[in-house]
Scaffold this motif. Structure first.
Motif, PDB file in Angstrom:
ATOM      1  N   ASN A  52       0.822  -1.205   0.000  1.00  0.00           N
ATOM      2  CA  ASN A  52       0.000   0.000   0.000  1.00  0.00           C
ATOM      3  C   ASN A  52       0.855   1.253   0.000  1.00  0.00           C
ATOM      4  O   ASN A  52       1.913   1.297   0.623  1.00  0.00           O
ATOM      5  N   SER A  53       0.348   2.269  -0.681  1.00  0.00           N
ATOM      6  CA  SER A  53       0.982   3.576  -0.668  1.00  0.00           C
ATOM      7  C   SER A  53      -0.106   4.630  -0.824  1.00  0.00           C
ATOM      8  O   SER A  53      -0.978   4.497  -1.672  1.00  0.00           O
ATOM      9  N   THR A  54      -0.036   5.672  -0.006  1.00  0.00           N
ATOM     10  CA  THR A  54      -1.017   6.742  -0.118  1.00  0.00           C
ATOM     11  C   THR A  54      -0.646   7.723  -1.218  1.00  0.00           C
ATOM     12  O   THR A  54      -1.466   8.092  -2.042  1.00  0.00           O
ATOM     13  N   SER A  55       0.636   8.139  -1.248  1.00  0.00           N
ATOM     14  CA  SER A  55       1.013   9.155  -2.225  1.00  0.00           C
ATOM     15  C   SER A  55       2.356   8.909  -2.892  1.00  0.00           C
ATOM     16  O   SER A  55       2.857   9.778  -3.577  1.00  0.00           O
ATOM     17  N   GLY A  56       2.932   7.749  -2.736  1.00  0.00           N
ATOM     18  CA  GLY A  56       4.222   7.473  -3.376  1.00  0.00           C
ATOM     19  C   GLY A  56       4.139   6.249  -4.259  1.00  0.00           C
ATOM     20  O   GLY A  56       3.148   5.526  -4.270  1.00  0.00           O
ATOM     21  N   ARG A  57       5.213   6.018  -5.004  1.00  0.00           N
ATOM     22  CA  ARG A  57       5.280   4.861  -5.892  1.00  0.00           C
ATOM     23  C   ARG A  57       5.688   3.614  -5.106  1.00  0.00           C
ATOM     24  O   ARG A  57       6.514   3.682  -4.212  1.00  0.00           O
ATOM     25  N   VAL A  58       5.120   2.494  -5.471  1.00  0.00           N
ATOM     26  CA  VAL A  58       5.529   1.204  -4.943  1.00  0.00           C
ATOM     27  C   VAL A  58       6.578   0.660  -5.913  1.00  0.00           C
ATOM     28  O   VAL A  58       6.298   0.500  -7.101  1.00  0.00           O
ATOM     29  N   LYS A  59       7.794   0.417  -5.404  1.00  0.00           N
ATOM     30  CA  LYS A  59       8.882  -0.054  -6.258  1.00  0.00           C
ATOM     31  C   LYS A  59       9.463  -1.339  -5.697  1.00  0.00           C
ATOM     32  O   LYS A  59       9.724  -1.436  -4.501  1.00  0.00           O
ATOM     33  N   ARG A  60       9.672  -2.294  -6.582  1.00  0.00           N
ATOM     34  CA  ARG A  60      10.360  -3.529  -6.230  1.00  0.00           C
ATOM     35  C   ARG A  60      11.274  -3.880  -7.399  1.00  0.00           C
ATOM     36  O   ARG A  60      10.840  -3.914  -8.545  1.00  0.00           O
ATOM     37  N   ALA A  61      12.546  -4.162  -7.086  1.00  0.00           N
ATOM     38  CA  ALA A  61      13.518  -4.531  -8.117  1.00  0.00           C
ATOM     39  C   ALA A  61      14.603  -5.380  -7.480  1.00  0.00           C
ATOM     40  O   ALA A  61      14.714  -5.452  -6.255  1.00  0.00           O
ATOM     41  N   GLY A  62      15.415  -6.000  -8.300  1.00  0.00           N
ATOM     42  CA  GLY A  62      16.512  -6.811  -7.801  1.00  0.00           C
ATOM     43  C   GLY A  62      16.043  -8.197  -7.416  1.00  0.00           C
ATOM     44  O   GLY A  62      15.110  -8.755  -7.991  1.00  0.00           O
ATOM     45  N   ASP A  63      16.690  -8.765  -6.415  1.00  0.00           N
ATOM     46  CA  ASP A  63      16.424 -10.130  -5.971  1.00  0.00           C
ATOM     47  C   ASP A  63      15.402 -10.100  -4.832  1.00  0.00           C
ATOM     48  O   ASP A  63      15.752  -9.874  -3.683  1.00  0.00           O
ATOM     49  N   TRP A  64      14.130 -10.296  -5.153  1.00  0.00           N
ATOM     50  CA  TRP A  64      13.078 -10.333  -4.139  1.00  0.00           C
ATOM     51  C   TRP A  64      12.151 -11.510  -4.420  1.00  0.00           C
ATOM     52  O   TRP A  64      12.031 -11.961  -5.538  1.00  0.00           O
ATOM     53  N   LEU A  65      11.540 -12.037  -3.377  1.00  0.00           N
ATOM     54  CA  LEU A  65      10.644 -13.183  -3.488  1.00  0.00           C
ATOM     55  C   LEU A  65       9.252 -12.700  -3.876  1.00  0.00           C
ATOM     56  O   LEU A  65       8.607 -11.965  -3.125  1.00  0.00           O
ATOM     57  N   VAL A  66       8.788 -13.113  -5.036  1.00  0.00           N
ATOM     58  CA  VAL A  66       7.489 -12.690  -5.549  1.00  0.00           C
ATOM     59  C   VAL A  66       6.420 -13.665  -5.062  1.00  0.00           C
ATOM     60  O   VAL A  66       6.534 -14.868  -5.284  1.00  0.00           O
ATOM     61  N   PRO A  67       5.365 -13.152  -4.392  1.00  0.00           N
ATOM     62  CA  PRO A  67       4.286 -14.052  -3.956  1.00  0.00           C
ATOM     63  C   PRO A  67       3.434 -14.487  -5.137  1.00  0.00           C
ATOM     64  O   PRO A  67       3.485 -13.879  -6.214  1.00  0.00           O
ATOM     65  N   ARG A  68       2.641 -15.500  -4.940  1.00  0.00           N
ATOM     66  CA  ARG A  68       1.763 -15.955  -6.015  1.00  0.00           C
ATOM     67  C   ARG A  68       0.683 -14.925  -6.340  1.00  0.00           C
ATOM     68  O   ARG A  68       0.285 -14.771  -7.476  1.00  0.00           O
ATOM     69  N   ARG A  69       0.218 -14.214  -5.327  1.00  0.00           N
ATOM     70  CA  ARG A  69      -0.795 -13.173  -5.541  1.00  0.00           C
ATOM     71  C   ARG A  69      -0.331 -11.888  -4.876  1.00  0.00           C
ATOM     72  O   ARG A  69      -0.088 -11.855  -3.682  1.00  0.00           O
ATOM     73  N   LEU A  70      -0.205 -10.840  -5.666  1.00  0.00           N
ATOM     74  CA  LEU A  70       0.283  -9.551  -5.201  1.00  0.00           C
ATOM     75  C   LEU A  70      -0.734  -8.472  -5.557  1.00  0.00           C
ATOM     76  O   LEU A  70      -1.185  -8.391  -6.705  1.00  0.00           O
ATOM     77  N   ARG A  71      -1.122  -7.667  -4.568  1.00  0.00           N
ATOM     78  CA  ARG A  71      -2.054  -6.566  -4.799  1.00  0.00           C
ATOM     79  C   ARG A  71      -1.344  -5.261  -4.464  1.00  0.00           C
ATOM     80  O   ARG A  71      -0.796  -5.109  -3.374  1.00  0.00           O
TER      81      ARG A  71
END
Length: 180
Positions: A70-89
């Motif tokens: 969740n973010s109210t007024s900023g960007r949600v950023k994900r990059a690099g080596d991270w574990l991706v869940p099966r369902r992401l909202r």
């Protein structure tokens, strides 16, 4: 609704069972010999009744949970080596999302990304060979651009993108090649 034991299984049914056996072996629930026997059973099964004994004594798999960012007024950023869940909202009032999946750890053959963005755009970068379907994205004032194949490819990641965008666009693409 229970599955009829005589109904034939699909490749996806078989793949899910094999992945479940691999997780059980990694968790120490079954031995190497049991794993080999159960894999043979899974690979030769023709119906759900044939496949069921391969996993009958294993604990139930956890129900897929939705991971919310969740973010109210900023960007949600994900990059690099991270574990991706099966369902992401992704939920954002005044911001967008940049999701780079090109270097991630993804334990699922298919994942779902649900975008709920009031004012903001989303860019989703996929690993080479992955496919994506964004037909379930609704944009009120924007567009959806998918520059990757839409049909799933066996053995490759498939991403289903869903959601609602008030003002913004969605772009799905592969990572850009570096200049030499």
């Amino acid at each position: 609704m229970p599955i009829e034991p005589r109904v034939r299984i699909s490749d996806d049914d078989r793949d899910r069972t094999v992945q479940r056996l691999q997780r059980a072996f990694a968790a120490g629930l079954i031995t190497r010999e049991e794993m080999d026997d159960r894999l043979e059973l899974a690979f030769t099964a023709r119906s759900h009744g044939d496949l069921a004994p391969a996993v009958a004594d294993l604990p139930d798999e956890p129900v897929d949970e939705v991971v919310e960012l969740n973010s109210t007024s900023g960007r949600v950023k994900r990059a690099g080596d991270w574990l991706v869940p099966r369902r992401l909202r992704i939920i954002s009032g005044y911001g967008g999302a940049n999701l780079d999946l090109s270097q991630t750890v993804i334990d699922h053959p298919e994942i779902e990304i649900d975008l709920q963005l009031a004012y903001g755009s989303a860019t989703i970068i996929l690993p080479s060979g992955a496919t994506a379907n964004a037909d379930a994205v609704v944009t009120n004032w924007g567009n959806t651009t998918c520059k990757v194949p839409g049909r799933p490819t066996p053995g490759k990641l498939h991403v289903r993108v869903t959601g609602q965008l008030g003002y913004g666009h969605v772009k799905i693409r592969y990572a850009r090649k570096p200049f030499n």
